[in-house]
Motif scaffolding. Structure first.
Motif, PDB file in Angstrom:
ATOM      1  N   GLY A 159       0.827  -1.205   0.000  1.00  0.00           N
ATOM      2  CA  GLY A 159       0.000   0.000   0.000  1.00  0.00           C
ATOM      3  C   GLY A 159       0.858   1.250   0.000  1.00  0.00           C
ATOM      4  N   ALA A 160       0.221   2.376   0.317  1.00  0.00           N
ATOM      5  CA  ALA A 160       0.937   3.647   0.398  1.00  0.00           C
ATOM      6  C   ALA A 160       1.921   3.604   1.572  1.00  0.00           C
ATOM      7  CB  ALA A 160      -0.054   4.793   0.575  1.00  0.00           C
ATOM      8  N   PRO A 161       3.051   4.299   1.460  1.00  0.00           N
ATOM      9  CA  PRO A 161       4.020   4.304   2.562  1.00  0.00           C
ATOM     10  C   PRO A 161       3.521   5.135   3.744  1.00  0.00           C
ATOM     11  CG  PRO A 161       4.754   5.742   0.799  1.00  0.00           C
ATOM     12  CD  PRO A 161       3.504   5.070   0.305  1.00  0.00           C
ATOM     13  N   PHE A 162       4.197   4.976   4.866  1.00  0.00           N
ATOM     14  CA  PHE A 162       3.781   5.598   6.122  1.00  0.00           C
ATOM     15  C   PHE A 162       4.672   6.790   6.462  1.00  0.00           C
ATOM     16  CE2 PHE A 162       2.189   1.350   6.045  1.00  0.00           C
ATOM     17  CZ  PHE A 162       0.903   1.487   6.549  1.00  0.00           C
ATOM     18  N   THR A 163       4.045   7.851   6.965  1.00  0.00           N
ATOM     19  CA  THR A 163       4.754   9.092   7.266  1.00  0.00           C
ATOM     20  C   THR A 163       5.203   9.175   8.728  1.00  0.00           C
ATOM     21  OG1 THR A 163       2.635  10.195   7.700  1.00  0.00           O
ATOM     22  CG2 THR A 163       3.539  10.375   5.461  1.00  0.00           C
TER      23      THR A 163
END
Length: 195
Positions: free
Chosen positions: A117-121
């Motif tokens: 999925g989308a990466p984490f900030t």
């Protein structure tokens, strides 16, 4: 244990008593979470929580991730290998009605594999103290594409942690027996120039 700030402020989380040593459950105390999130909500970290995609590794009860969700994070993914911790996280998801903004993975945080999925900030890590598991988990998250460029990592351990290759320390604080190390992943341009 309760949420100390934000839209869920005052809401009680699932009870674990003094913790579960066999399951490595050692919830971050309310006062430590309050100090940490006050720091994240002011000064140079002032907007880190707004709309954040949060990865909570060695999540335990999920208290850190739920606190972030309460204070403006858009999504939290919890990674917890223990059955006791996962049961508490599920209970807390139900208590806060956070089904649409959370995911729970049964996975070893030191062997995450590829992120699909989308990466984490924003990343929270609260591994069992003194076993070197935090560095392994951070390496796994980096290798698997779990971290966004310039991701902020908050690492709770028994001692201050050095920044692994590719990271730079932003701040370190001591709260009782816990040390909190805040670090950022260096942008690719900085890593290339330092090689």
């Amino acid at each position: 244990m309760r949420i100390v700030g934000g839209r869920f402020r005052g809401r009680k989380l699932a009870e674990v008593g003094a913790g579960d040593a066999a399951a490595h459950l050692r919830p971050t105390p309310d006062r430590v979470r309050e100090a940490l999130f006050n720091m994240l909500g002011s000064g140079r970290f002032g907007r880190v929580l707004e709309g954040a995609r949060v990865l909570d590794l060695f999540a335990g009860t999920g208290a850190l991730g739920f606190e972030a969700l309460s204070r403006g994070a858009a999504h939290v993914t919890f990674v917890e290998n223990g059955a006791a911790g996962r049961a508490l996280i599920r209970e807390n998801i139900d208590k806060l009605q956070a089904m649409g903004t959370t995911r729970l993975f049964r996975r070893d945080a030191t062997r995450l594999g590829d992120n699909r999925g989308a990466p984490f900030t924003l990343v929270f890590m609260d591994p069992p103290y003194g076993q070197g598991l935090g560095a392994q988990a951070l390496g796994s998250a980096t290798k698997g594409g779990w971290l966004a460029t310039d991701a902020l990592v908050i690492w709770e351990e028994a001692a201050p942690q050095p920044a692994p290759t590719g990271f730079v320390i932003e701040d370190q604080r001591k709260y009782g027996a816990s040390h909190i190390t805040l670090m950022r992943q260096k942008p690719a341009s900085e890593m290339d120039s330092s090689a």
